[in-house]
Design a protein around this motif. Structure first.
Motif, PDB file in Angstrom:
ATOM      1  N   SER A  62     -44.304 -52.272  30.060  1.00  0.00           N
ATOM      2  CA  SER A  62     -44.570 -51.041  29.318  1.00  0.00           C
ATOM      3  C   SER A  62     -43.633 -50.977  28.124  1.00  0.00           C
ATOM      4  N   GLN A  65     -40.781 -53.059  33.587  1.00  0.00           N
ATOM      5  CA  GLN A  65     -40.359 -51.912  34.380  1.00  0.00           C
ATOM      6  C   GLN A  65     -40.458 -52.245  35.869  1.00  0.00           C
ATOM      7  N   PHE A  96     -45.677 -44.625  29.165  1.00  0.00           N
ATOM      8  CA  PHE A  96     -45.213 -44.973  30.508  1.00  0.00           C
ATOM      9  C   PHE A  96     -46.252 -44.656  31.583  1.00  0.00           C
ATOM     10  N   ASP A 114     -49.413 -46.866  31.466  1.00  0.00           N
ATOM     11  CA  ASP A 114     -49.160 -48.221  31.944  1.00  0.00           C
ATOM     12  C   ASP A 114     -48.931 -48.244  33.459  1.00  0.00           C
TER      13      ASP A 114
END
Length: 275
Positions: free
Chosen positions: A54, A59, A131, A134
């Motif tokens: 992301s 992440q 965020f 994704d």
């Protein structure tokens, strides 16, 4: 309608008169529920890490989640405030309560907060903007997938900086939005309206600073209803989890739990089957 002229409604500080809006549901006083009195809360929650790319970064996000016993009726995302974590929702029984009525319920540990289970580095606003989109792409087809195209987003305080960009830019993926005294980012203030998203605007009676943001939220999300939780501070869900959950369930299903409100909510989540 145009948004009111921005005058830092997203600022954490400052006070405003604690006036109640005529369209608000001001709920009768109900007993406060102490988390310590309910050790059974959180018994069905499971822990998981979700890895995905992301904003040009990898992440690894920690989540707590609970699945319904039968087929899932949809997904509820729970986003915490700056002083809290995913376990806050677990501790007050949100995952068990919402999964028990048929919804896949996911509480995220946002990067840079809580016990840093999703990393210590806080994200830029640009990273926050993409965020949630994704994350949802990463869980599609996994055990965390609720099976429907639209999700319900519940955002408390700081997490509005994650939720508002997602809800305003990808409203077609949102069944309903619950803003619990959530902040407003500058980019969202530039959006004229998001007419298609049923929105529940919720805050505590003693949260005097959020009152200033209410007109902005009402203009941004015209399909809305408001609830003031009595005798509650900024994290109003902590003062009365039972009432908080009953309102979410009513938004999800349209059914009004006993002694939930003085009147039915004027909005309801609209889910869509995956095509």
């Amino acid at each position: 309608p145009r948004l009111p002229s921005p005058q830092t409604p997203f600022a954490a500080g400052g006070e405003a008169p604690a006036t109640m809006h005529n369209s608000s549901v001001f709920l009768g006083l109900l007993p406060t529920i102490s988390v310590a009195q309910h050790p059974e809360y959180g018994k069905n929650a499971q822990s998981e890490y979700v890895s995905f790319s992301s904003a040009d970064a990898q992440q690894r996000v920690h989540v707590l989640y609970a699945k319904p016993m039968g087929p899932s009726r949809g997904t509820v995302l729970l986003l915490h405030g700056a002083a809290f974590s995913a376990d806050t929702w677990n501790s007050i029984g949100s995952l068990d309560t919402l999964s028990s009525v048929g919804y896949t319920t996911i509480a995220l540990d946002l990067p840079g907060y809580g016990k840093y289970l999703s990393g210590r580095e806080r994200q830029t606003q640009e990273a926050k903007d993409v965020f949630l989109s994704d994350f949802l792409g990463a869980i599609r087809g996994t055990a965390l997938d609720g099976g429907l195209d639209k999700v319900v987003v519940v955002a408390a305080s700081m997490s509005g900086s994650y939720a508002n960009p997602f809800v305003t830019s990808q409203s077609q993926r949102v069944a309903a939005y619950v803003t619990v005294a959530a902040v407003l980012d500058q980019a969202s203030l530039k959006v004229s309206t998001v007419p298609s998203v049923p929105t529940l605007i919720m805050w505590g009676e003693f949260d005097r600073s959020f009152v200033r943001r209410v007109p902005f939220y009402k203009a941004l999300f015209p399909l809305n209803d408001e609830v003031v939780i009595p005798r509650a501070p900024h994290p109003c869900y902590l003062a009365n989890p039972k009432l908080f959950h009953s309102l979410i369930i009513e938004l999800l299903s349209g059914s009004q739990p006993p002694a939930a409100t003085t009147r039915k909510l004027g909005v309801r989540a609209v889910f869509a089957k995956r095509t």
